[in-house]
Design a protein around this motif. Sequence first.
Motif, PDB file in Angstrom:
ATOM      1  N   VAL A  26       0.837  -1.202   0.000  1.00 21.76           N
ATOM      2  CA  VAL A  26       0.000   0.000   0.000  1.00 21.76           C
ATOM      3  C   VAL A  26       0.872   1.253   0.000  1.00 21.76           C
ATOM      4  CG1 VAL A  26      -1.648   1.331   1.378  1.00 21.76           C
ATOM      5  CG2 VAL A  26      -1.988  -1.108   1.049  1.00 21.76           C
ATOM      6  N   VAL A  27       1.898   1.266   0.827  1.00 27.21           N
ATOM      7  CA  VAL A  27       2.766   2.438   0.918  1.00 27.21           C
ATOM      8  C   VAL A  27       3.504   2.669  -0.399  1.00 27.21           C
ATOM      9  CG1 VAL A  27       4.825   3.373   2.056  1.00 27.21           C
ATOM     10  CG2 VAL A  27       3.017   2.355   3.425  1.00 27.21           C
ATOM     11  N   SER A  28       4.031   1.620  -0.989  1.00 28.36           N
ATOM     12  CA  SER A  28       4.744   1.802  -2.258  1.00 28.36           C
ATOM     13  C   SER A  28       3.787   2.231  -3.360  1.00 28.36           C
ATOM     14  CB  SER A  28       5.504   0.541  -2.648  1.00 28.36           C
ATOM     15  OG  SER A  28       4.616  -0.507  -2.964  1.00 28.36           O
ATOM     16  N   GLY A  29       2.576   1.712  -3.375  1.00 28.30           N
ATOM     17  CA  GLY A  29       1.583   2.146  -4.355  1.00 28.30           C
ATOM     18  C   GLY A  29       1.225   3.602  -4.181  1.00 28.30           C
ATOM     19  N   TYR A  30       1.045   4.035  -2.936  1.00 28.24           N
ATOM     20  CA  TYR A  30       0.741   5.439  -2.667  1.00 28.24           C
ATOM     21  C   TYR A  30       1.875   6.338  -3.130  1.00 28.24           C
ATOM     22  CZ  TYR A  30       0.038   9.829  -0.281  1.00 28.24           C
ATOM     23  OH  TYR A  30      -0.095  11.160  -0.017  1.00 28.24           O
ATOM     24  N   LYS A  31       3.112   5.943  -2.843  1.00 26.27           N
ATOM     25  CA  LYS A  31       4.264   6.756  -3.239  1.00 26.27           C
ATOM     26  C   LYS A  31       4.341   6.898  -4.759  1.00 26.27           C
ATOM     27  CE  LYS A  31       7.153   6.031   0.816  1.00 26.27           C
ATOM     28  NZ  LYS A  31       8.408   5.475   1.337  1.00 26.27           N
ATOM     29  N   LYS A  32       4.024   5.834  -5.488  1.00 22.47           N
ATOM     30  CA  LYS A  32       4.029   5.904  -6.956  1.00 22.47           C
ATOM     31  C   LYS A  32       2.960   6.862  -7.452  1.00 22.47           C
ATOM     32  CE  LYS A  32       5.847   1.269  -7.780  1.00 22.47           C
ATOM     33  NZ  LYS A  32       5.558  -0.073  -8.270  1.00 22.47           N
ATOM     34  N   ILE A  33       1.772   6.791  -6.870  1.00 27.29           N
ATOM     35  CA  ILE A  33       0.691   7.689  -7.268  1.00 27.29           C
ATOM     36  C   ILE A  33       1.053   9.128  -6.928  1.00 27.29           C
ATOM     37  CG2 ILE A  33      -1.696   8.364  -6.744  1.00 27.29           C
ATOM     38  CD1 ILE A  33      -2.268   5.337  -6.394  1.00 27.29           C
ATOM     39  N   GLU A  34       1.586   9.333  -5.738  1.00 26.92           N
ATOM     40  CA  GLU A  34       1.975  10.680  -5.310  1.00 26.92           C
ATOM     41  C   GLU A  34       3.040  11.260  -6.246  1.00 26.92           C
ATOM     42  OE1 GLU A  34       3.168  12.699  -1.093  1.00 26.92           O
ATOM     43  OE2 GLU A  34       4.302  10.923  -1.668  1.00 26.92           O
ATOM     44  N   GLN A  35       4.037  10.464  -6.578  1.00 29.87           N
ATOM     45  CA  GLN A  35       5.108  10.939  -7.462  1.00 29.87           C
ATOM     46  C   GLN A  35       4.558  11.239  -8.850  1.00 29.87           C
ATOM     47  OE1 GLN A  35       8.271  11.654  -6.359  1.00 29.87           O
ATOM     48  NE2 GLN A  35       8.321  12.687  -8.314  1.00 29.87           N
ATOM     49  N   GLY A  36       3.642  10.438  -9.335  1.00 27.29           N
ATOM     50  CA  GLY A  36       3.021  10.697 -10.630  1.00 27.29           C
ATOM     51  C   GLY A  36       2.243  12.003 -10.633  1.00 27.29           C
TER      52      GLY A  36
END
Length: 71
Positions: A26-36
């Motif tokens: 979940v955290v890595s998915g959130y970070k990818k979305i945030e960076q995008g």
Amino acid sequence: MSKLVEANEKIAEAVVGGYKKIENGVVSGYKKIEQGAVDGFNKVSDKCIEKLFAKEGETVEEAKKRLSREK
């Protein structure tokens, strides 16, 4: 009784391990979305500065610096 305690500890370890895997996903998915989202915003912002505020021959970075000094 000790077999019950051992079994309980094994179950607890498995639950904690599963939770950690879910949490990391979940955290890595959130970070990818945030960076995008941040990258997309920066692209739009740079394009606006380029088209609306940059003087002829001025780069986007130079325009950003000039605009920040003019505040």
